[in-house]
Design a protein around this motif. Structure first.
Motif, short mmCIF file in Angstrom:
data_model
loop_
_atom_site.label_atom_id
_atom_site.label_comp_id
_atom_site.label_asym_id
_atom_site.label_seq_id
_atom_site.Cartn_x
_atom_site.Cartn_y
_atom_site.Cartn_z
N TYR A 256 0.81 -1.22 0.00
CA TYR A 256 0.00 0.00 0.00
C TYR A 256 0.84 1.27 0.00
CZ TYR A 256 -4.00 -2.92 -0.10
OH TYR A 256 -4.92 -3.84 -0.53
N ILE A 257 2.06 1.18 0.54
CA ILE A 257 2.97 2.33 0.39
C ILE A 257 3.34 2.49 -1.08
CG2 ILE A 257 5.30 3.19 0.91
CD1 ILE A 257 4.97 1.84 3.70
N ASP A 258 3.68 1.36 -1.71
CA ASP A 258 4.12 1.42 -3.12
C ASP A 258 2.98 1.70 -4.09
OD1 ASP A 258 6.65 0.92 -2.30
OD2 ASP A 258 6.71 -1.18 -2.96
N ASN A 259 1.78 1.24 -3.76
CA ASN A 259 0.70 1.33 -4.74
C ASN A 259 -0.35 2.37 -4.44
OD1 ASN A 259 1.05 -0.85 -6.89
ND2 ASN A 259 1.55 -1.92 -4.99
N VAL A 260 -0.34 2.93 -3.24
CA VAL A 260 -1.30 3.99 -2.94
C VAL A 260 -0.56 5.27 -2.53
CG1 VAL A 260 -3.22 4.72 -1.48
CG2 VAL A 260 -3.10 2.36 -2.30
N ILE A 261 0.19 5.20 -1.44
CA ILE A 261 0.79 6.42 -0.87
C ILE A 261 1.68 7.13 -1.90
CG2 ILE A 261 2.16 7.37 1.03
CD1 ILE A 261 -0.42 5.92 1.94
N THR A 262 2.60 6.37 -2.51
CA THR A 262 3.56 7.02 -3.41
C THR A 262 2.98 7.28 -4.80
OG1 THR A 262 4.44 4.89 -4.12
CG2 THR A 262 5.52 5.96 -2.24
N ARG A 263 1.78 6.78 -5.08
CA ARG A 263 1.19 7.01 -6.40
C ARG A 263 0.28 8.23 -6.44
NH1 ARG A 263 1.25 2.44 -9.62
NH2 ARG A 263 3.06 1.22 -9.06
N CYS A 264 0.08 8.85 -5.29
CA CYS A 264 -0.81 10.01 -5.26
C CYS A 264 -0.15 11.15 -6.02
CB CYS A 264 -1.08 10.42 -3.81
SG CYS A 264 -2.04 11.94 -3.71
N PRO A 265 -0.82 11.69 -7.05
CA PRO A 265 -0.16 12.68 -7.90
C PRO A 265 0.17 13.98 -7.16
CG PRO A 265 -2.48 12.49 -8.49
CD PRO A 265 -2.19 11.39 -7.51
N THR A 266 -0.51 14.27 -6.05
CA THR A 266 -0.23 15.51 -5.33
C THR A 266 0.30 15.23 -3.92
OG1 THR A 266 -2.58 15.60 -4.74
CG2 THR A 266 -1.88 16.93 -6.61
N LYS A 267 0.74 13.99 -3.68
CA LYS A 267 1.36 13.63 -2.40
C LYS A 267 0.47 14.01 -1.22
CE LYS A 267 5.94 14.07 -4.43
NZ LYS A 267 5.40 14.37 -5.80
N ALA A 268 -0.82 13.72 -1.38
CA ALA A 268 -1.78 14.11 -0.36
C ALA A 268 -2.02 13.01 0.67
CB ALA A 268 -3.11 14.49 -1.02
N LEU A 269 -1.33 11.87 0.50
CA LEU A 269 -1.58 10.74 1.39
C LEU A 269 -0.35 10.39 2.20
CD1 LEU A 269 -3.35 8.31 -1.13
CD2 LEU A 269 -4.46 9.86 0.48
N SER A 270 -0.58 9.93 3.43
CA SER A 270 0.50 9.30 4.17
C SER A 270 -0.09 8.22 5.05
CB SER A 270 1.28 10.32 4.99
OG SER A 270 0.43 10.91 5.95
N LEU A 271 0.77 7.26 5.41
CA LEU A 271 0.32 6.14 6.24
C LEU A 271 0.80 6.39 7.66
CD1 LEU A 271 -1.20 3.46 5.79
CD2 LEU A 271 1.02 2.36 5.52
N ASN A 272 -0.14 6.34 8.59
CA ASN A 272 0.25 6.54 9.99
C ASN A 272 0.85 5.27 10.57
OD1 ASN A 272 -0.80 9.20 9.94
ND2 ASN A 272 -2.87 8.36 10.21
N ASP A 273 1.52 5.41 11.73
CA ASP A 273 2.17 4.26 12.34
C ASP A 273 1.18 3.16 12.73
OD1 ASP A 273 4.67 5.27 12.04
OD2 ASP A 273 4.79 6.14 14.06
#
Lengths: 417, 356
Positions: A256-273
């Motif tokens: 999900y880091i590789d396929n969701v978080i880093t794919r956001c075109p405006t870097k609007a996502l992050s994964l919490n601990d």
């Protein structure tokens, strides 16, 4: 009476292989249909098609065929080799508008098949690239009775020529969690408001409406329609954190880091601990990717509406154009909202009919006169959402700057910003 | 002559009455979907209601026997409600999971192909070709049949990094549209003009206006008013041919096929993109067009092996770079890949970004 079947050695090769063969289908009409007329038409059609395969050339010519009261909706085809293949020498296609969203019952399809085999070749396609049901292969004489029959039970012709064309809309709210608007309603209100412009071509060139319920744009609206309506939302996307955790538990954090978080075109996502998702909604551009990957966890917000882009088209004549944002966001809930959507379409078509050159698509006119002039012509104020970035060229006369800036601040104040 | 009847200008029909009852009931209230297997979608509504979609590829040009066969299957094994996709696949809607497998078996048993969902190679959207078009440089249905014969396993299985939309078009107008891979006719010689016919057949000013590079001008030829083409300017696009059939652009030898990649109409992960040229000069070779299919398969193989999950073909190439793409698919890079049209400069590399 047995017909003298044309030999089709090249077409026969298209009967081999696992994918369903259209040649086998045409041959079934030639060999098994109880109506001798259909046997003869499809035999000659196969003969002409084989001739095309041998010579690598097409042999259909256009012409003028229409039904009483209409000027379009039929694609006339007269054979250049009709002397050799007389039974298919007239082989017109009737374009018929499908129900919005392409929903059918088997009963309707059977009723259409029954009517079509009375008058036509027995060949039909759901649907052509503009979105019509295409009844392929009727003589000039038979177009009217076929149209009369299906028109009586609820079908109407689509557009052909320089007119408002048949519209398209996705399956949308009927079966899709991404849907942000009532696609069917927008589709029907838009195109059915212009019925006269569909049936009686009198515009500079074609004009297409397409409606997609979300920015995935399954209908190709941005690239292939003059008036593209895309569902979107302007509040926060909905996040079901428990489902986010389920997804991560299933495929692992890295996926999900590789396929969701880093794919956001405006870097609007992050994964919490704690494996919950953090969304910066101010930066989100509603690209749909994270929703596509995690449909159980992420959903469009509640404050839904549409973005409208104008002027998409393919190459001829000035090159490919995508639609341009003209209305960044519009609510589409009340009857008044829908009325103003239709009024916008009327304004744009009127302006283009008045100012477009012959054979010039709406987007090409905008390219010629400039977006700012087009906006002025249709009474819409400029908005930074219409651009990827402001101008790069200093070659512009700007002595109205102060007045334009005043207007901007006044509009901002009016909007409470 | 019989009395002519006035048409009922009913326009676009209301689909509400033709929708599966579960879809009507849950209209706008769907919660999520799953992909139980290729060719099958499961949509779940907030109400808890479920609907299964079984998607099948057909020959697209349907004879009434095939259409009725599809209806028979819909009546016997499904609920009598269908939906057609933008790529002419038929979708059957059922609200009972136990109907799914028998429906799949019935469709496959009748020769249809269940698949085409999610990260598969979807059915090729195509034009009319020699079957019905007045200006085609090639066939459409035959090209598609030939290609789908070769790509059927990728339609049946969802094994690609992301969905692959393929389109074909039988002239440069490209009715088939943008695609991850587009196979389009590309003419390579100017039109051959039958000067004896032009004055009687063509509205000359509008033909002159149609030319995107102003290469056509009125002329007297053999004492007749006609049109002439400045062949140094002509880009062989064929735009003059539809309004003026005596300007024949199609040529059995010189109308070739070209392949374009990277068209994508979704906004997901990036803005929509147009397709870019990668191969041209491919022979127009009926009935099976093996040369074009071979290149498509090479592109798909490299994409399947090299792309990350969710990358469309265009995104994969953006990541690995065009030089490597041309290497991986063993296609020549030529001066013809350099754009010459308006806005071309935006496609040039104005940076030091080079991959080694």
């Amino acid at each position: 009476m047995a017909i003298d079947k044309h030999a089709t050695p090249m077409l026969d090769q298209l009967e081999t292989g696992p994918w369903p063969s259209f040649i086998s289908g045409i041959k079934r009409l030639r060999d098994q249909h109880p109506d001798a007329r259909i046997n003869a038409v499809t035999n000659d059609l196969l003969g002409q098609l084989e001739h095309s395969y041998e010579t690598r050339k097409g042999y259909w010519k256009g012409g003028t065929v229409s039904v009483f009261g209409y000027g379009g909706g039929i694609i006339p085809r007269f054979s250049e080799v009709g002397k050799v293949f007389p039974s298919s020498k007239e082989f017109h296609t009737l374009r018929v508008q499908p129900p919005a969203g392409n929903h059918y019952t088997t009963a309707m399809l059977r009723q259409l098949a029954d009517s079509w085999e009375k008058y036509g070749s027995g060949l039909v396609t759901f649907h052509g690239q503009t979105g019509n049901i295409m009844f392929i292969g009727a003589t000039t004489e038979n177009t009217q009775p076929f149209f009369d029959e299906i028109n009586e039970y609820g079908w109407d012709l689509g557009g052909a020529g320089p007119c408002v064309r048949t519209a398209m809309s996705c399956v949308g709210a009927a079966r899709c969690e991404m849907s942000c608007t009532n696609e069917l309603k927008a589709h029907r209100l838009l195109v059915n408001n212009f019925t006269d412009d569909v049936h009686r071509p009198a515009l500079p060139y074609k004009f297409k409406f397409k409606v997609s319920g979300c920015p995935n744009d399954c209908q190709n609206a941005i690239e292939r329609s003059d008036f593209a309506v895309l569902g979107t939302w302007r509040d926060d996307m909905k996040v079901d954190q428990a489902e986010v955790k389920n997804y991560i538990a299933d495929k692992g954090r890295q996926y999900y880091i590789d396929n969701v978080i880093t794919r956001c075109p405006t870097k609007a996502l992050s994964l919490n601990d704690d494996d919950t998702l953090n969304v910066n909604n101010r930066d989100c551009v509603r690209c749909m990717h994270c929703l596509n990957v995690m449909p159980k966890a992420l959903h469009p917000g509640d404050d839904k509406g549409v973005t409208i882009l104008i002027g998409g088209k393919r190459t001829l004549k000035i090159g490919d154009l995508m639609g341009t944002v003209v209305v960044p966001f519009k609510k589409l809930e009340t009857e008044e909202d829908y009325e103003s959507l239709v009024e916008l379409a009327e304004t744009i078509i009127d302006f283009w009919a008045e100012n477009g050159l012959e054979h010039e698509r709406c987007g090409e006119m905008i390219e010629r006169i400039g977006l700012a002039n087009f906006l002025e012509g249709i009474g819409i104020e400029p908005d930074p959402n219409m651009l990827s970035h402001p101008r790069q060229s200093s070659y512009i006369r700007m002595d109205g700057w102060d007045e334009a800036a005043e207007k901007w601040f006044a509009r901002q104040a009016e909007a409470g910003r | 002559m019989a009395e002519m009847r006035e048409p009922i200008e009913s326009g676009c029909p209301d689909p509400w009455q033709y929708m599966h009852p579960v879809m009507r009931k849950n209209f706008g209230m769907w919660k999520y979907h799953e992909h139980p297997r290729p060719g099958v979608l499961l949509h779940v509504a907030y109400s808890g209601d479920k609907i299964w979609t079984v998607k099948a590829g057909t020959q697209r040009i349907l004879d009434v026997f095939t259409l009725r066969k599809l209806c028979d299957i819909g009546d016997e094994f499904a609920d009598g409600y269908v939906h057609f996709t933008i790529r002419s696949n038929i979708e059957y809607l059922v609200s009972d999971e136990s109907k799914v497998q028998p429906l799949i078996d019935a469709l496959e048993g009748a020769g249809f192909v269940v698949g085409g969902t999610q990260n598969s190679v979807a059915m090729i959207s195509h034009t009319q070709g020699w079957l019905h078009c007045d200006i085609p440089g090639t066939d459409a249905s035959g090209v598609v049949k030939s290609m789908m014969d070769e790509l059927i396993d990728e339609f049946r299985n969802a094994r690609m990094p992301n969905r692959v939309h393929i389109t074909t078009s039988c002239c440069q107008i490209n009715c088939g549209g943008q695609g991850d891979i587009a196979i389009n006719v590309q003419h390579t010689k100017p039109p051959k003009i039958n000067h004896d016919l032009v004055a009687n057949v063509c509205e000359r000013p509008s033909v002159v206006a149609r030319c995107p590079v102003a290469a056509i001008r009125p002329a007297m030829v053999n004492g007749k008013p006609s049109l002439e083409v400045d062949e140094r300017k002509c880009i062989c696009c064929g735009a003059c041919y539809p309004p003026c059939p005596p300007m024949q652009i199609n040529d059995a030898e010189h109308s070739k096929l070209a392949i374009w990649v990277g068209g994508n109409h979704s906004n997901a992960r990036g803005k929509p993109t147009f397709q870019k040229l990668v191969a041209a000069g491919i022979p127009n070779n009926p009935p099976r067009w093996p040369e074009a299919t071979a290149i498509v398969k090479r592109i798909l193989k490299a994409y399947k092996e090299g792309a990350k999950d969710w990358e469309r073909i265009g995104e994969w190439i953006e990541r690995i770079g065009w030089p490597r793409f041309f290497e991986e698919v063993e296609l020549p890079f030529t001066k013809y890949h350099i754009d010459t049209w308006r806005g071309a400069r935006a496609s040039f590399n104005s940076s030091s970004y080079i991959r080694f």
